[in-house]
Design a protein around this motif. Structure first.
Motif, PDB file in Angstrom:
ATOM      1  N   PRO A 471     -79.118  83.187   4.290  1.00 17.95           N
ATOM      2  CA  PRO A 471     -80.531  82.158   4.457  1.00 17.95           C
ATOM      3  C   PRO A 471     -80.292  81.263   5.207  1.00 17.95           C
ATOM      4  O   PRO A 471     -79.167  80.915   5.670  1.00 17.95           O
ATOM      5  N   LEU A 472     -81.700  80.703   5.836  1.00 15.44           N
ATOM      6  CA  LEU A 472     -81.259  80.301   7.426  1.00 15.44           C
ATOM      7  C   LEU A 472     -81.210  78.379   6.768  1.00 15.44           C
ATOM      8  O   LEU A 472     -81.643  78.225   5.877  1.00 15.44           O
ATOM      9  N   PRO A 473     -81.105  78.258   8.285  1.00 12.33           N
ATOM     10  CA  PRO A 473     -81.243  76.369   8.009  1.00 12.33           C
ATOM     11  C   PRO A 473     -82.761  75.769   7.455  1.00 12.33           C
ATOM     12  O   PRO A 473     -82.804  76.637   8.401  1.00 12.33           O
ATOM     13  N   THR A 492     -81.578  61.789  19.356  1.00 16.12           N
ATOM     14  CA  THR A 492     -80.726  62.355  18.258  1.00 16.12           C
ATOM     15  C   THR A 492     -81.264  62.669  16.708  1.00 16.12           C
ATOM     16  O   THR A 492     -82.471  62.741  16.620  1.00 16.12           O
ATOM     17  N   TRP A 493     -80.984  63.362  15.804  1.00 16.37           N
ATOM     18  CA  TRP A 493     -80.633  63.523  14.818  1.00 16.37           C
ATOM     19  C   TRP A 493     -80.317  63.765  13.401  1.00 16.37           C
ATOM     20  O   TRP A 493     -79.259  64.174  13.798  1.00 16.37           O
ATOM     21  N   ARG A 494     -80.573  63.985  12.161  1.00 17.68           N
ATOM     22  CA  ARG A 494     -79.753  64.502  10.924  1.00 17.68           C
ATOM     23  C   ARG A 494     -79.658  65.964  10.802  1.00 17.68           C
ATOM     24  O   ARG A 494     -80.874  66.063  10.695  1.00 17.68           O
ATOM     25  N   ALA A 495     -78.696  66.239   9.880  1.00 19.68           N
ATOM     26  CA  ALA A 495     -78.320  67.365   8.952  1.00 19.68           C
ATOM     27  C   ALA A 495     -79.076  68.030   8.754  1.00 19.68           C
ATOM     28  O   ALA A 495     -80.653  67.607   7.769  1.00 19.68           O
ATOM     29  N   PRO A 496     -80.444  69.532   8.642  1.00 18.28           N
ATOM     30  CA  PRO A 496     -81.225  69.636   7.386  1.00 18.28           C
ATOM     31  C   PRO A 496     -80.837  69.224   6.393  1.00 18.28           C
ATOM     32  O   PRO A 496     -78.919  68.831   5.805  1.00 18.28           O
ATOM     33  N   ALA A 497     -81.889  69.711   5.802  1.00 23.16           N
ATOM     34  CA  ALA A 497     -81.828  68.783   3.689  1.00 23.16           C
ATOM     35  C   ALA A 497     -80.640  70.389   2.935  1.00 23.16           C
ATOM     36  O   ALA A 497     -80.264  70.515   1.989  1.00 23.16           O
ATOM     37  N   SER A 498     -81.061  71.592   3.329  1.00 22.21           N
ATOM     38  CA  SER A 498     -80.626  72.695   3.022  1.00 22.21           C
ATOM     39  C   SER A 498     -78.728  72.262   3.487  1.00 22.21           C
ATOM     40  O   SER A 498     -78.092  73.141   2.754  1.00 22.21           O
ATOM     41  N   ASP A 499     -78.287  71.910   4.205  1.00 20.34           N
ATOM     42  CA  ASP A 499     -76.888  71.684   4.698  1.00 20.34           C
ATOM     43  C   ASP A 499     -77.297  70.311   5.110  1.00 20.34           C
ATOM     44  O   ASP A 499     -76.978  70.404   6.667  1.00 20.34           O
ATOM     45  N   SER A 500     -76.486  69.409   4.693  1.00 15.80           N
ATOM     46  CA  SER A 500     -76.389  68.201   4.588  1.00 15.80           C
ATOM     47  C   SER A 500     -75.412  67.546   5.868  1.00 15.80           C
ATOM     48  O   SER A 500     -75.380  66.557   6.775  1.00 15.80           O
ATOM     49  N   GLY A 502     -73.264  69.997   7.908  1.00 14.67           N
ATOM     50  CA  GLY A 502     -74.150  70.489   9.224  1.00 14.67           C
ATOM     51  C   GLY A 502     -72.785  71.044  10.029  1.00 14.67           C
ATOM     52  O   GLY A 502     -72.840  70.986  10.893  1.00 14.67           O
ATOM     53  N   ASP A 503     -71.380  71.075   9.462  1.00 12.71           N
ATOM     54  CA  ASP A 503     -70.531  70.818   9.687  1.00 12.71           C
ATOM     55  C   ASP A 503     -70.209  72.308  11.001  1.00 12.71           C
ATOM     56  O   ASP A 503     -69.881  72.233  11.695  1.00 12.71           O
ATOM     57  N   ASN A 504     -70.900  72.918   9.891  1.00 14.59           N
ATOM     58  CA  ASN A 504     -70.875  74.341  10.756  1.00 14.59           C
ATOM     59  C   ASN A 504     -72.065  75.343  11.903  1.00 14.59           C
ATOM     60  O   ASN A 504     -72.547  76.636  12.297  1.00 14.59           O
ATOM     61  N   LEU A 505     -72.874  74.187  12.143  1.00 14.83           N
ATOM     62  CA  LEU A 505     -74.380  73.821  12.049  1.00 14.83           C
ATOM     63  C   LEU A 505     -74.302  73.797  13.597  1.00 14.83           C
ATOM     64  O   LEU A 505     -73.371  73.265  14.082  1.00 14.83           O
ATOM     65  N   ASN A 551     -77.482  79.325  12.117  1.00 18.73           N
ATOM     66  CA  ASN A 551     -76.447  78.838  11.586  1.00 18.73           C
ATOM     67  C   ASN A 551     -75.777  80.728  11.401  1.00 18.73           C
ATOM     68  O   ASN A 551     -75.764  81.063  12.437  1.00 18.73           O
ATOM     69  N   LYS A 552     -74.362  80.706  11.049  1.00 16.20           N
ATOM     70  CA  LYS A 552     -74.468  82.485  11.383  1.00 16.20           C
ATOM     71  C   LYS A 552     -75.390  83.751  10.719  1.00 16.20           C
ATOM     72  O   LYS A 552     -75.089  84.860  11.466  1.00 16.20           O
ATOM     73  N   HIS A 553     -75.854  83.295   9.818  1.00 14.77           N
ATOM     74  CA  HIS A 553     -77.273  84.011   9.626  1.00 14.77           C
ATOM     75  C   HIS A 553     -78.627  83.963  11.032  1.00 14.77           C
ATOM     76  O   HIS A 553     -79.173  85.136  10.638  1.00 14.77           O
ATOM     77  N   GLY A 554     -78.856  83.229  11.433  1.00 14.83           N
ATOM     78  CA  GLY A 554     -80.000  82.859  11.912  1.00 14.83           C
ATOM     79  C   GLY A 554     -80.239  81.556  13.016  1.00 14.83           C
ATOM     80  O   GLY A 554     -79.538  80.921  11.947  1.00 14.83           O
ATOM     81  N   ALA A 555     -81.580  81.780  13.403  1.00 14.56           N
ATOM     82  CA  ALA A 555     -82.124  80.413  13.535  1.00 14.56           C
ATOM     83  C   ALA A 555     -82.641  80.316  12.460  1.00 14.56           C
ATOM     84  O   ALA A 555     -83.428  80.727  11.928  1.00 14.56           O
ATOM     85  N   GLY A 556     -82.572  78.588  11.998  1.00 12.75           N
ATOM     86  CA  GLY A 556     -83.659  77.502  11.313  1.00 12.75           C
ATOM     87  C   GLY A 556     -84.947  77.339  10.934  1.00 12.75           C
ATOM     88  O   GLY A 556     -85.730  77.858  12.764  1.00 12.75           O
ATOM     89  N   GLU A 557     -85.658  76.934  10.718  1.00  5.51           N
ATOM     90  CA  GLU A 557     -86.922  76.089  10.577  1.00  5.51           C
ATOM     91  C   GLU A 557     -87.440  74.822  11.962  1.00  5.51           C
ATOM     92  O   GLU A 557     -86.308  74.716  12.086  1.00  5.51           O
TER      93      GLU A 557
END
Length: 1407
Positions: A471-473, A492-500, A502-505, A551-557
């Motif tokens: 899964p991608l972020p 500045t921004w907030r982490a994606p909703a899929s990974d609130s 976001g420590d590994n992003l 993330n480790k799977h690739g780029a998200g939206e």
């Protein structure tokens, strides 16, 4: 985005690429290419993995395609109507399409009849066209290779040159050459045609070798000419078709000439510029008789051409340099020499190097929006320029294509259309090269197969991690611009909703200018970070930002795009235009300017800055208008001005400095250090220095001198002189006091004048050809902190005295020196230490130098000593003191002589601490000069220490030295002068103008004349004349004639008639012998005159002008001579004559001895001198010695107690001439040392005297005050080394010796020749004719032998004893014993005995 790609590609082509024009060079074989071929091995960490990618999961990775040139075109020279092939061949897996450009424009080869494309890609040009006005084929050609859907590459550019019409600029000319010499035949043509030149001799091809050589220009050199080189020469140009012949030249070879010919260059080298690897030829041909030799130097180092492969010496001396490198750059000097003269010429060789790659571009994989850098590093001489080409078109730098680090290409925000082949092209004056690399842009879902290459920027390296499935972020939330400035924005921004959490992003921020489709990317620095600062933005510009999480799977939206505008930059005022400055007066300047053209807001005020040139103290003034006048400036001084405008944001940009000088004015100070120097009774010399720096107020144009008599109602006279610093005032009255003052002039008028200073002309013209004598007295009176010095002038008032130098110091008189006026008789030395021992010296001086000093010492009184009040008023004349200087001059300047050319100068600086350590930036300037000649200029040198070693001085020369100190812009005046005379050195040049003439009426006597050596290097103490009948004989076989003193002529008698003699002269001083002069030939006349023959017959006479000859039993008269004008006397008559002569001589000696002894006891010292002078006038020069142990045939002279008494004048009316009737045969002189008799009384009783009349050789005894210990000085004598005798005598004669009482135990023996009038004998410089000098400090007697000549038979050695002075006590006893030995009764007995001898003599003569 995809739909717009073709449109973007077309727009970028228009904006960023232009056709390539110029001269470019590329050669990249497949075997050596590491960046373009997949077959090459790994050459760098960035290119090797890219050429051999490993298989990857998912979509396949495209590989780099090898595409390069196998052969490239090269520069070519062609001729008209010929065919030319320009080679070109490219390699690619797909066959490339080859096209050609000429001068940057594609050729249409399909419709060209003369140009066609060969199958391998080469260009063939048939029948080259070239004329004066039509040159369609000449130019720059470039091969272009294209592979469809892959890209385009271009080759290096090649220059095609077409040789012009053959014509001769210079043609050979007929000439002649001496056998063994060289000749140059010119044949100058167009530079393009020089390679097509050949030569013919007598209409046959000329064979070239190391002796016959053709220069690159076409000229022919024939060296070491032989008879075979004569003939008819012709120069021919062959470029196809009919050859073109030059004019014929006939060369004649002449036989070798015995006459000398001056050296001349027939061909000189000219400066060259060559490329590394080539060879250079520097022609150098010289001619002359004798035949010259050629040698070469480079940068003043001689080149070795023998057995060298690098440097070859060709015909005539031409230098060839093979395989040139940059180290061969330099100045080459050709030196031609033939033993008589030397000439030289030079040329510079400049070496250039074509471009060479130090680092080539590497192939690159990348994703869109990344930033990449193609690296390219080149070298060459001159430094090459670098251009980049993409797919055959030049890259124009823009916001996204930038040249960084001089040569590298940076591409920002990659798009798909950026793919292709990029070439780095470097070129300079001597060549061009190219190297290429391929850029492949991968899809975002295709991972780059290797670790990040070095050519990717740090902002894009996070794209390189390979992706895995999963899964991608989702899109990051709440992207805002937390900080907006003119040049940067912080997001500045907030982490994606899929990974609130976001420590590994990780996040990538994509941004672009509004309406620009090329995005750039900036990555966060570590996982979990949710802010980034975007730098290097443009002010007042709208940017669009979006953020993508990975993330480790690739780029998200992607987040929703955010538009942010940077703030406008604050605009400060620009520089004020039209700033001008002009001087109103000597102290004011007006500055004006205009309103700044740019600015954001109203100008509030201006600030005017100004500063004196050369200083760092800038001042400012607030100004409300557009002009301002600055006052209170320095006169005639340069100032710089600038203006800064201010608005509400602050100061703007400063204007450029304008420099103006204030107007000049009259000098505000008087000249310095005015001194007066009385030259003679009618002239006074003025010396002065300009006014102090800063007071000139303009350019000094001259000086106004005013002077008058120091009497009432005397007229003031004016004189205006130039800018010199001295002036001679002439036409003054004798013995009159004059006052002088001087003022400096500018164009504005006359400045301040000095005070009146006075001096008095001489009553009569005094002598200033020598230094003054010693002052007649010196008295000192010590006080507590001062010493009063008083003196009286020298006794000899006929020598000019210009002043007195007083030196003083604790323990040494050289610490301080003070000079006072010549009229002054008193001086008080102030500021001394109490209870200190001071040494004081006083010297009189004039323009020649300083005289002999007087010394005195004194101890200052202690503070507790109140016996004397420290007050002493002396009515001494006022001594002018120069105005105080900003810095005190150095003191205690002292000159220490180290050698004949070196003097060490030392001094002290009162402005330094007591330890005399220099710890600041001050430096000292030492100046020196000699007064001979009088117009010599000062030489100067700087040092930071308190001493300086002055080298390169002339021997035996008086120099004066002075020192000044400089610290920053402050300098002192020159210090008191110190004087030093360098030591003597042996003469370095021979006597000059040597002439030999025959003496009138005496054909067997010659007179040798000469002039002193030009480089005597000391006082000449004598000369030695060498002569021989064989000019090639060894020098020790020549006959030697010594000449004592500085006389410049000498007579030599008794030479053989009709014989060629050769003469050389050698000068000597106290340091030794100088070089010999060249041999001068003189042939004596064939016959003697009757007068001369008559004079030769009177062998028994001892009249004036002849030398008495000792006659023995084996005597034979000279050939052609007789003893009497009436015939030969009988043996009885001859013996009678001898008895008479001997008797008269004995009687005369006895009389002289008795009278001398009597006078010694009864006369004063003054009467002794007069009587000695009378004896000298009468020719009675006495040799003093002991007659003991005399053995025939040798002459032994025991000099034990000897004294030379002064004489008033020479007995010879011409003291310059010296007759020497010496037998002209070989003599060996061996001095021997005989110890003194132990019994003084025995020696006293054996005293005898004999008079040896020698009118032809003048001798001058030294005065008692000038003699020195005989132990340390060899006698200087011309007669003491030679004995008279006839040419036929074979044995020596027994000569009587003289031994008289000594008068002083320390007086030595010397019999020098009388020097010229006015000269004095200097016993401090001992010299012994024909004998080597010995060290003056050696106490042991040395025995030396001089072999003199082989012109006649040798005679037995003649021992000569050099005496040593007895001990003082022993001599005192001798004096007492001797004086008590002669009483009146004894004198009466001696007189009676003398009367008896006279009666016997009368009886003999009567019989």
């Amino acid at each position: 985005m995809a739909a717009e790609a073709p449109r973007r590609r077309r727009r970028r082509r228009v904006l960023s690429l232009v056709p390539f024009l110029g001269c470019l060079w590329l050669l990249q074989p497949a075997a050596s290419s590491s960046s373009s071929s997949s077959r090459s091995s790994s050459s760098s960490s960035s290119s090797s993995p890219q050429q051999n990618p490993p298989p990857a999961a998912g979509p396949s990775v495209r590989t780099f395609t090898p595409f390069y040139f196998i052969v490239e075109p090269m520069d070519t020279l062609s001729v008209r109507a010929s065919s030319v092939v320009l080679n070109c061949s490219a390699y690619c897996e797909s066959s490339p399409k080859i096209e050609w450009k000429k001068d940057g424009t594609f050729l249409n080869l399909g419709s060209d009849d003369r140009r066609q494309l060969l199958p391998d890609g080469s260009l063939l040009i048939n029948s080259v066209v070239h004329s004066k006005h039509n040159k369609p084929d000449e130019g720059y050609y470039q091969c272009v290779a294209t592979v469809e859907s892959l890209g385009t590459i271009v080759s290096r550019t090649a220059k095609l040159t077409v040789a012009g019409m053959p014509r001769f600029i210079a043609q050979p000319e007929s000439a002649s050459v001496y056998r063994g010499n060289s000749i140059v035949l010119n044949c100058e043509v167009n530079a393009d045609l020089a390679p097509f030149i050949r030569w013919e001799l007598d209409h046959q091809p000329l064979f070239l070798d190391d002796r016959v050589f053709k220069l690159p220009s076409g000229a022919l050199i024939v060296s070491n000419a032989t008879d075979e080189d004569g003939g008819t020469y012709c120069c021919i140009i062959e470029i196809g078709g009919a050859p073109k012949y030059s004019d014929e030249a006939v060369i004649k070879v002449l036989p070798e000439s015995e006459s000398l010919l001056d050296l001349v260059f027939l061909r000189q080298p000219s400066s060259l510029t060559k490329v590394t690897g080539q060879s250079a030829i520097l022609p150098c041909v010289a001619a002359g008789i004798p035949t010259p030799f050629i040698k070469w130097t480079r940068n003043e180092e001689e080149l070795v051409t023998e057995s060298s492969q690098k440097f070859l010496l060709l015909a005539g001396g031409t230098l060839k340099i093979n395989d040139i490198t940059e180290d061969d750059t330099g100045t080459y000097i050709c030196i031609a020499y033939n033993g008589n003269e030397t000439i030289e010429t030079q040329a510079d060789l400049t070496v250039q190097a074509p471009p060479e790659f130090l680092k080539q571009p590497s192939n690159i994989y990348a994703h869109e929006s990344m930033d990449i850098v193609f690296e390219c590093d080149v070298t060459g001489k001159p430094a090459p320029t670098v251009k980049w080409v993409k797919n055959g078109d030049v890259v124009i730098p823009s916001d996204y294509f930038k040249i960084v680090n001089e040569h590298n290409l940076q591409v920002l925000g990659l798009v798909k259309s950026d793919e292709g082949f990029y070439q780095c092209i470097a070129e300079n004056d001597v060549g061009n090269i190219q190297a290429g690399a391929q850029l492949i842009i991968l899809d975002h879902d295709v991972a780059i197969p290797t670790l990040p290459p070095t050519s990717l920027t740090s902002a894009t390296t996070d794209h390189l991690a390979p992706a895995t499935t999963g899964p991608l972020p989702s899109a990051p939330r709440d992207v805002v611009a937390s900080l907006v400035s003119t040049r940067f924005i912080k997001l500045t921004w907030r982490a994606p909703a899929s990974d609130s959490h976001g420590d590994n992003l990780t996040y990538s921020v994509f941004y672009t200018k509004e309406s620009i489709n090329r995005e750039r990317v900036e990555n966060t620095s570590h996982p979990g970070e949710m802010q980034v600062t975007i730098q290097n933005l443009m002010p007042e510009t709208v940017y669009i930002f979006r953020v993508v999480a990975q993330n480790k799977h690739g780029a998200g939206e992607s987040s929703v795009p955010l538009k942010v505008a940077t703030q406008p930059e604050v605009q400060l005022p620009g520089p004020a235009p039209n700033i001008r400055a002009y001087a109103n007066s000597p102290t004011s300047v007006t500055v004006s300017w205009g309103t700044p053209l740019s600015g954001n807001g109203e100008i509030q005020n201006y600030k005017l800055y100004y500063m004196e040139k050369g200083t760092d103290n800038e001042q400012d003034i607030d100004v409300g208008g557009l002009s301002y006048t600055i006052t209170s400036l320095k006169k005639y001084t340069e100032y710089s001005f600038r203006v800064v405008a201010y608005n509400k944001h602050g100061p703007g940009v400063s204007t450029q400095d304008v420099v103006i000088r204030t107007l000049s004015d009259v000098p505000s100070a008087a000249p310095q250090n005015l001194t007066l120097e009385v030259q003679n009774s009618k002239s006074i010399l003025m010396h002065w220095q300009p006014p102090p720096a800063g007071t000139h107020n303009g350019q000094i144009t001259g000086y106004k001198i005013r002077y008058r008599k120091v009497t009432r109602k005397s007229d003031v006279m004016e004189s205006i002189v130039g800018t010199q610093l001295s002036q001679l005032i002439e036409g003054l009255e004798r013995g009159t006091e004059y006052s002088f003052r001087i003022a400096a002039l500018t164009v504005n008028g006359t400045g301040l004048s000095t005070d009146w200073i006075s001096t008095e002309t001489f009553e009569s013209d005094l002598d200033e050809s020598r230094v003054p004598e010693v002052p007649s007295s010196l008295h000192v009176r010590p006080l507590v902190t001062s010493i009063v010095v008083s003196w009286t002038p020298p006794e000899n008032q006929n020598i000019v005295v210009r002043g007195y130098a007083i030196g003083y110091g604790v323990g040494s008189p050289h610490a301080q020196t003070i000079k006072v006026d010549y009229k002054q008789r008193y001086y008080t030395i102030e500021n001394l230490d109490p209870s200190s021992h001071y040494v004081i010296t006083l010297k009189a001086y004039n323009n020649v130098g300083e005289g002999i000093p007087l010394y005195e010492s004194a101890v200052t009184r202690a503070y507790t000593d109140t016996s004397e009040v420290d007050l002493f008023v002396v009515n001494a004349p006022y001594t002018p003191v120069p105005d105080p200087s900003p810095m005190m001059p150095p003191v205690g300047v002292q000159a220490s002589i180290l050698s004949h050319d070196t003097i060490r100068i030392t001094w002290a600086d009162n402005s330094l601490p007591k330890n005399q350590k220099v710890s600041d930036a001050r430096y000292y300037t030492v100046r020196w000069k000699t007064n001979i000649p009088a117009n010599t200029k000062y030489k100067t040198a700087n040092t930071t220490t308190l001493s300086f070693l002055v080298t390169g001085l002339k021997p035996n020369t008086l120099y004066e030295f002075s020192v000044m100190v400089t610290k920053g812009r402050r300098s002192s005046t020159w210090s008191m002068t110190a004087h030093g005379t360098t030591f003597e050195l042996v003469p370095t040049s021979p006597p000059k103008d040597v002439t030999v003439v025959s003496k009138e009426g005496k054909p067997r006597t010659i007179i040798v004349n000469w002039q002193p050596p030009s480089e005597a290097n000391g006082k000449i103490t004598g000369y030695i004349i060498y002569y021989s009948t064989d000019v090639n004989a060894e020098i020790h076989d020549w006959v030697i004639e010594p000449v004592v003193g500085n006389r410049l002529t000498h007579q030599i008698q008794e030479l053989t008639l009709d014989t060629a003699y050769y003469f050389k002269i050698q000068a000597r001083n106290s340091k030794g012998m100088g070089p010999m002069s060249e041999a001068v030939q003189f042939r004596t006349p064939k016959a003697e005159t009757s007068d001369k023959m008559s004079n030769d017959q009177a062998l028994g006479s001892a009249g004036k002008g002849s030398r008495p000859v000792d006659v023995g039993t084996d005597y034979k008269p000279p050939m052609g001579g007789s003893n009497s004008p009436h015939g030969s006397p009988s043996p009885l008559e001859y013996n009678m004559l001898l008895v008479i002569i001997v008797s008269v001589g004995v009687i005369t000696i006895v009389i002289v001895v008795i009278v001398a002894v009597f006078c010694t006891r009864r006369t004063t010292s003054h009467q002794k001198k007069k009587r000695a002078a009378c004896k000298s006038v009468n020719g009675s020069h006495k040799y003093k010695g002991n007659s003991k142990d005399v053995k025939p045939p040798d002459l032994w002279i025991h000099h034990e107690r000897l004294e030379l008494k002064p004489i008033d004048k020479s007995p010879d009316p011409n003291p310059i001439m010296t007759d020497t009737p010496i037998p002209r045969n070989s003599q060996d002189i061996t001095p021997v040392d005989n110890s003194m008799d132990s019994n003084i009384h025995q020696r006293r009783n054996s005293y005898r005297e004999s008079v040896r009349n020698t009118p032809s050789t003048d001798t001058m005894p030294a005065s008692s005050s000038q003699t020195c210990c005989a132990e340390h000085q060899e006698p200087e004598s011309t007669t003491g080394s030679y004995l008279p005798g006839s040419q036929e005598e074979e044995t020596g004669q027994n000569l009587p010796t003289a031994h008289v009482r000594p008068s002083h135990p320390l007086k030595s023996f010397a019999v020098p020749a009388v020097p010229p009038t006015g000269a004095t004998f200097d016993p401090a410089l001992p010299s012994t004719p024909l004998l080597s000098q010995q060290a003056s400090s050696h106490p042991v007697h040395s025995v030396k032998t001089a072999s003199i000549g082989t012109l006649g038979r040798t005679r037995p050695p003649m021992p000569v004893v050099v005496p040593s002075a007895p001990e003082v006590q022993e001599t005192t006893r001798m004096l007492e014993d001797t004086e008590s030995n002669y009483e009146p009764d004894e004198l009466t007995k001696e007189m009676a005995h003398l009367e008896g001898l006279m009666k016997d003599l009368n009886a003999i003569t009567t019989a």
